[in-house]
Design a protein around this motif. Structure first.
Motif, mmCIF file in Angstrom:
data_model
loop_
_atom_site.group_PDB
_atom_site.id
_atom_site.type_symbol
_atom_site.label_atom_id
_atom_site.label_comp_id
_atom_site.label_asym_id
_atom_site.label_seq_id
_atom_site.Cartn_x
_atom_site.Cartn_y
_atom_site.Cartn_z
ATOM 1 N N CYS A 134 0.844 -1.195 0.000
ATOM 2 C CA CYS A 134 0.000 0.000 0.000
ATOM 3 C C CYS A 134 0.877 1.242 0.000
ATOM 4 O O CYS A 134 1.888 1.306 0.693
ATOM 5 N N TRP A 135 0.454 2.208 -0.810
ATOM 6 C CA TRP A 135 1.154 3.486 -0.908
ATOM 7 C C TRP A 135 0.165 4.610 -0.636
ATOM 8 O O TRP A 135 -0.994 4.507 -1.026
ATOM 9 N N PRO A 136 0.607 5.684 0.016
ATOM 10 C CA PRO A 136 -0.293 6.824 0.185
ATOM 11 C C PRO A 136 -0.735 7.314 -1.195
ATOM 12 O O PRO A 136 0.073 7.376 -2.119
ATOM 13 N N HIS A 137 -2.016 7.612 -1.338
ATOM 14 C CA HIS A 137 -2.510 8.100 -2.628
ATOM 15 C C HIS A 137 -1.918 9.484 -2.883
ATOM 16 O O HIS A 137 -1.968 10.357 -2.025
ATOM 17 N N PRO A 138 -1.333 9.681 -4.065
ATOM 18 C CA PRO A 138 -0.644 10.948 -4.356
ATOM 19 C C PRO A 138 -1.600 12.053 -4.795
ATOM 20 O O PRO A 138 -1.412 12.691 -5.809
ATOM 21 N N HIS A 139 -2.642 12.297 -4.007
ATOM 22 C CA HIS A 139 -3.584 13.345 -4.375
ATOM 23 C C HIS A 139 -3.103 14.700 -3.871
ATOM 24 O O HIS A 139 -1.947 14.848 -3.489
ATOM 25 N N ASP A 140 -3.973 15.643 -3.838
ATOM 26 C CA ASP A 140 -3.658 17.027 -3.487
ATOM 27 C C ASP A 140 -2.793 17.135 -2.227
ATOM 28 O O ASP A 140 -3.239 16.793 -1.142
ATOM 29 N N PRO A 141 -1.538 17.608 -2.359
ATOM 30 C CA PRO A 141 -0.666 17.723 -1.195
ATOM 31 C C PRO A 141 -1.223 18.668 -0.127
ATOM 32 O O PRO A 141 -0.945 18.511 1.052
ATOM 33 N N GLY A 142 -2.022 19.640 -0.522
ATOM 34 C CA GLY A 142 -2.625 20.548 0.458
ATOM 35 C C GLY A 142 -3.556 19.806 1.393
ATOM 36 O O GLY A 142 -3.653 20.125 2.583
ATOM 37 N N GLU A 143 -4.231 18.801 0.869
ATOM 38 C CA GLU A 143 -5.126 17.985 1.690
ATOM 39 C C GLU A 143 -4.320 17.215 2.735
ATOM 40 O O GLU A 143 -4.719 17.113 3.887
ATOM 41 N N ILE A 144 -3.183 16.680 2.330
ATOM 42 C CA ILE A 144 -2.319 15.945 3.251
ATOM 43 C C ILE A 144 -1.762 16.890 4.312
ATOM 44 O O ILE A 144 -1.760 16.575 5.504
ATOM 45 N N GLU A 145 -1.307 18.056 3.875
ATOM 46 C CA GLU A 145 -0.781 19.038 4.827
ATOM 47 C C GLU A 145 -1.844 19.418 5.850
ATOM 48 O O GLU A 145 -1.574 19.488 7.048
ATOM 49 N N ASP A 146 -3.064 19.633 5.378
ATOM 50 C CA ASP A 146 -4.156 19.987 6.278
ATOM 51 C C ASP A 146 -4.418 18.871 7.285
ATOM 52 O O ASP A 146 -4.618 19.125 8.466
ATOM 53 N N GLN A 147 -4.400 17.632 6.815
ATOM 54 C CA GLN A 147 -4.627 16.502 7.720
ATOM 55 C C GLN A 147 -3.528 16.434 8.780
ATOM 56 O O GLN A 147 -3.806 16.193 9.948
ATOM 57 N N LEU A 148 -2.283 16.653 8.376
ATOM 58 C CA LEU A 148 -1.183 16.603 9.340
ATOM 59 C C LEU A 148 -1.248 17.756 10.341
ATOM 60 O O LEU A 148 -0.925 17.582 11.511
ATOM 61 N N ARG A 149 -1.681 18.920 9.877
ATOM 62 C CA ARG A 149 -1.767 20.078 10.782
ATOM 63 C C ARG A 149 -2.969 20.014 11.714
ATOM 64 O O ARG A 149 -2.888 20.428 12.862
ATOM 65 N N ASN A 150 -4.093 19.512 11.204
ATOM 66 C CA ASN A 150 -5.346 19.647 11.943
ATOM 67 C C ASN A 150 -6.003 18.341 12.351
ATOM 68 O O ASN A 150 -7.032 18.364 13.017
ATOM 69 N N GLY A 151 -5.434 17.211 11.961
ATOM 70 C CA GLY A 151 -6.054 15.924 12.293
ATOM 71 C C GLY A 151 -5.851 15.567 13.756
ATOM 72 O O GLY A 151 -5.030 16.160 14.462
#
Length: 73
Positions: free
Chosen positions: A13-30
């Protein structure tokens, strides 16, 4: 548009390479658990990429790019 957090190639399994802003938001606010799991999946993927032989790494990157194109459709 597809929505998934991971894709699988050759049984890994690999992280889906979608919108990096979405990933950044998840890391900041999850919540703490989702941040740990997200970060761990990216560290694991990075580690596997740098350990792969160059040909396999290039093939995997092309697969991930195809996923990005499919996600944007």
């Amino acid at each position: 548009m597809k929505s998934t957090s991971h894709v699988s190639f050759d049984g890994m399994c690999w992280p889906h390479p979608h919108d990096p802003g979405e990933i950044e938001d998840q890391l900041r606010n999850g919540d703490a658990e989702s941040v740990r799991l997200t970060a761990a999946s990216y560290v694991s993927a990075y580690r596997h990429l740098i350990e792969m032989p160059q040909r396999a790494r290039n093939e995997r990157i092309e697969q991930l790019k195809r996923e990005i194109r499919g996600y944007e459709s």
